[in-house]
Write an enzyme that holds these catalytic residues in place. Structure first.
Site, short mmCIF file in Angstrom:
data_model
loop_
_atom_site.label_atom_id
_atom_site.label_comp_id
_atom_site.label_asym_id
_atom_site.label_seq_id
_atom_site.Cartn_x
_atom_site.Cartn_y
_atom_site.Cartn_z
N ASP A 1 -1.81 3.95 12.01
CA ASP A 1 -1.18 2.76 11.44
C ASP A 1 -2.29 2.04 10.66
O ASP A 1 -3.31 1.67 11.25
CB ASP A 1 -0.65 1.89 12.60
CG ASP A 1 0.06 0.64 12.11
OD1 ASP A 1 -0.37 0.08 11.07
OD2 ASP A 1 1.02 0.22 12.75
N TYR B 1 8.78 -7.91 -1.57
CA TYR B 1 8.16 -6.58 -1.71
C TYR B 1 7.23 -6.56 -2.93
O TYR B 1 6.07 -6.15 -2.83
CB TYR B 1 9.27 -5.52 -1.83
CG TYR B 1 8.76 -4.16 -2.27
CD1 TYR B 1 7.99 -3.38 -1.41
CD2 TYR B 1 9.05 -3.66 -3.55
CE1 TYR B 1 7.51 -2.13 -1.81
CE2 TYR B 1 8.58 -2.42 -3.96
CZ TYR B 1 7.81 -1.66 -3.08
OH TYR B 1 7.34 -0.43 -3.50
N ALA C 1 3.14 2.44 2.88
CA ALA C 1 3.60 1.15 2.36
C ALA C 1 4.85 0.69 3.11
O ALA C 1 5.56 1.51 3.69
CB ALA C 1 3.94 1.28 0.86
N LYS D 1 3.12 -6.11 -2.97
CA LYS D 1 2.47 -4.99 -3.68
C LYS D 1 1.48 -5.54 -4.71
O LYS D 1 0.39 -5.01 -4.89
CB LYS D 1 3.51 -4.09 -4.35
CG LYS D 1 4.41 -3.32 -3.41
CD LYS D 1 3.70 -2.29 -2.54
CE LYS D 1 3.18 -1.11 -3.32
NZ LYS D 1 2.59 -0.09 -2.41
N GLN E 1 8.16 9.67 1.76
CA GLN E 1 8.70 10.52 0.70
C GLN E 1 7.59 11.15 -0.15
O GLN E 1 7.51 12.37 -0.32
CB GLN E 1 9.60 9.63 -0.18
CG GLN E 1 10.24 10.31 -1.34
CD GLN E 1 11.29 9.43 -2.01
OE1 GLN E 1 12.37 9.91 -2.27
NE2 GLN E 1 11.00 8.19 -2.31
N LEU E 2 6.68 10.32 -0.63
CA LEU E 2 5.56 10.82 -1.42
C LEU E 2 4.52 11.49 -0.55
O LEU E 2 3.96 12.54 -0.90
CB LEU E 2 4.94 9.64 -2.20
CG LEU E 2 3.70 9.98 -3.02
CD1 LEU E 2 3.99 11.05 -4.07
CD2 LEU E 2 3.16 8.73 -3.70
N THR F 1 8.21 -0.30 2.27
CA THR F 1 8.94 -0.11 1.00
C THR F 1 10.39 -0.61 1.02
O THR F 1 11.07 -0.52 0.00
CB THR F 1 8.98 1.38 0.61
OG1 THR F 1 9.56 2.11 1.69
CG2 THR F 1 7.59 1.92 0.30
N THR G 1 4.13 -0.64 -8.05
CA THR G 1 5.54 -0.59 -8.41
C THR G 1 5.88 -1.40 -9.66
O THR G 1 5.18 -2.37 -10.00
CB THR G 1 6.36 -1.13 -7.20
OG1 THR G 1 7.70 -1.35 -7.60
CG2 THR G 1 5.81 -2.45 -6.69
N ASP G 2 6.98 -1.03 -10.29
CA ASP G 2 7.56 -1.80 -11.39
C ASP G 2 7.98 -3.20 -10.92
O ASP G 2 8.15 -4.10 -11.73
CB ASP G 2 8.78 -1.06 -11.95
CG ASP G 2 9.74 -0.61 -10.85
OD1 ASP G 2 9.31 0.13 -9.95
OD2 ASP G 2 10.92 -1.03 -10.87
N1 LIG Z 1 10.35 4.61 -3.40
C1 LIG Z 1 10.31 4.06 -4.61
O1 LIG Z 1 11.30 4.01 -5.35
C2 LIG Z 1 9.00 3.49 -5.14
C3 LIG Z 1 8.99 2.87 -6.41
C4 LIG Z 1 7.80 2.37 -6.89
C5 LIG Z 1 6.64 2.47 -6.15
N2 LIG Z 1 6.67 3.04 -4.92
C6 LIG Z 1 5.43 3.11 -4.15
O2 LIG Z 1 5.10 4.47 -3.92
C7 LIG Z 1 4.44 4.62 -2.66
C8 LIG Z 1 5.13 5.69 -1.84
O3 LIG Z 1 6.47 5.30 -1.61
P1 LIG Z 1 7.53 6.22 -0.86
O4 LIG Z 1 8.75 6.29 -1.70
O5 LIG Z 1 6.90 7.49 -0.41
O6 LIG Z 1 7.85 5.29 0.40
P2 LIG Z 1 8.26 5.69 1.87
O7 LIG Z 1 9.06 6.94 1.86
O8 LIG Z 1 8.84 4.48 2.49
O9 LIG Z 1 6.87 6.04 2.55
C9 LIG Z 1 5.98 5.06 3.01
C10 LIG Z 1 5.40 5.58 4.31
O10 LIG Z 1 4.45 4.62 4.78
C11 LIG Z 1 4.64 4.50 6.17
N3 LIG Z 1 4.10 3.25 6.67
C12 LIG Z 1 4.68 2.02 6.74
N4 LIG Z 1 3.86 1.15 7.33
C13 LIG Z 1 2.75 1.84 7.66
C14 LIG Z 1 1.56 1.50 8.34
N5 LIG Z 1 1.35 0.27 8.80
N6 LIG Z 1 0.62 2.46 8.51
C15 LIG Z 1 0.82 3.71 8.06
N7 LIG Z 1 1.93 4.11 7.44
C16 LIG Z 1 2.89 3.17 7.24
C17 LIG Z 1 6.13 4.58 6.35
O11 LIG Z 1 6.45 4.87 7.69
P3 LIG Z 1 7.84 4.29 8.32
O12 LIG Z 1 8.92 4.76 7.38
O13 LIG Z 1 7.88 4.91 9.67
O14 LIG Z 1 7.70 2.80 8.31
C18 LIG Z 1 6.46 5.75 5.41
O15 LIG Z 1 6.29 6.98 6.08
C19 LIG Z 1 4.44 3.23 -2.04
O16 LIG Z 1 3.22 2.60 -2.31
C20 LIG Z 1 5.54 2.49 -2.77
O17 LIG Z 1 5.32 1.09 -2.79
C21 LIG Z 1 7.82 3.57 -4.41
#
Ligand SMILES: NC(=O)c1ccc[n+]([C@@H]2O[C@H](COP(=O)([O-])OP(=O)(O)OC[C@H]3O[C@@H](n4cnc5c(N)ncnc54)[C@H](OP(=O)(O)O)[C@@H]3O)[C@@H](O)[C@H]2O)c1
Length: 299
Positions: A38, A127, A62, A131, A14-15, A64, A103-104
């Protein structure tokens, strides 16, 4: 002048996608999604970093999925902690900035005030633990890092709460939404804006003290209030779906079956970041309103 080189990990998320499309064009970029790189494949990670030789690495990769992390503890730690530790140790020797996200969920949510960067962490679920462990490994590595802790992330690319509410409302007359967790939704658009500012500062040698910064907009809400706001905007915007008659029922997180423990207070204090930026971050509904309108119009 030669452009700064920025390497982005996890660009399929997403990000990551927001960064892919909206990162400043004043830098040379290379983007890797999980398929291409990876981050648990250390040889490949090292190889790609050595070849591109970036000045900044943005880690948007991540594990997530909060529910799945409970049963896949090893994998969650492997991505969110071990690989992050390897990465930060590797770049500590190379003088590369790491921009990382946390994360929170590193907090237990039991305090009533907004959480400051220096408040005691106590994650409630796997999770959050993974983190937090990643954060600690970055700090121990002594690399040049900025960890942005953010919350309730939503954006154009990927699944999120807002999209879910709109989609459920298309087929159902009543939905139940958790009303006893407070927090603030953060748009990937805002996160990208702040990263662009950070990159600009790094390129101009405008120093940021390495550390943790809470990157969230101002204000506060609950999932329940957000669902109400989505329905209000949607019913003003579209007669296509029956949002006006949608019943939104508040429920407690404890009433949801098989639910993983989540903090009841996810509010993060963003003062440290606002002081560094020297501007006031927007209120959460400033990005929320146009996002919901756009989503409703396109769906
Ligand atoms: N989403 C939220 O509400 C939230 C809240 C607080 C903090 N955050 C933090 O913000 C950051 C971005 O989150 P996001 O919402 O963009 O999450 P996301 O949409 O789940 O994106 C994470 C990406 O990382 C990929 N990934 C997983 N394992 C991997 C690996 N071993 N090597 C390379 N890529 C890998 C995932 O691929 P697959 O989907 O194919 O596994 C996905 O494309 C993260 O650090 C998360 O912890 C998110």
């Amino acid at each position: 002048m030669q452009k700064l080189k920025v390497l982005v990990l996890g660009s399929g998320g997403q990000l990551g996608k927001e960064l892919k499309y909206n990162l400043t064009k004043n830098v040379s970029t290379i983007f890797f999604d999980k398929e291409k790189l990876d981050i648990t494949n250390y040889d490949l990670l090292k190889n790609k970093i050595n070849n591109f030789d970036p000045s900044i690495i943005i880690n948007a990769a991540a594990f997530t999925n909060v529910n799945k992390a409970e049963e896949n503890k090893k994998e969650a730690f492997s991505v969110n902690s071990d690989a992050v530790g390897f990465l930060s140790n590797l770049i500590a020797k190379k003088d590369i900035w790491l921009i990382h996200f946390s994360t929170d969920y590193v907090f237990d949510g039991e305090q009533n005030l907004k959480y400051k960067e220096s408040d005691v962490t106590k994650p409630l679920n796997v999770y959050g633990m993974s983190k937090l462990s990643g954060e600690k490994k970055i700090i121990e590595s002594c690399c040049k890092y900025i960890i942005f802790r953010t919350s309730w992330v939503y954006g154009e690319y990927g699944n999120n709460f807002i999209k879910k509410i709109v989609d459920i409302a298309k087929t159902q007359k009543k939905i139940s939404v958790v009303s006893d967790q407070k927090g603030v939704p953060t748009s990937t658009y805002l996160i990208c804006r702040i990263i662009n500012k950070l990159i600009q500062d790094i390129s101009m040698d405008n120093f940021w003290t390495p550390g943790i910064y809470h990157l969230v907009p101002n204000g506060r809400t609950t999932w329940f209030e957000m669902a109400q706001e989505v329905a209000r905007i949607a019913s003003d915007e579209s007669v296509k779906y029956n949002f006006k008659n949608l019943i939104i029922e508040p429920i407690s997180n404890n009433r949801r079956s098989n639910e993983v423990k989540r903090p009841r207070n996810s509010l993060l204090c963003n003062k440290k970041l606002q002081i560094k930026l020297n501007f006031t971050l927007p209120n959460w509904n400033e990005d929320f309103l146009p996002f919901v309108i756009k989503y409703i119009r396109n769906n």
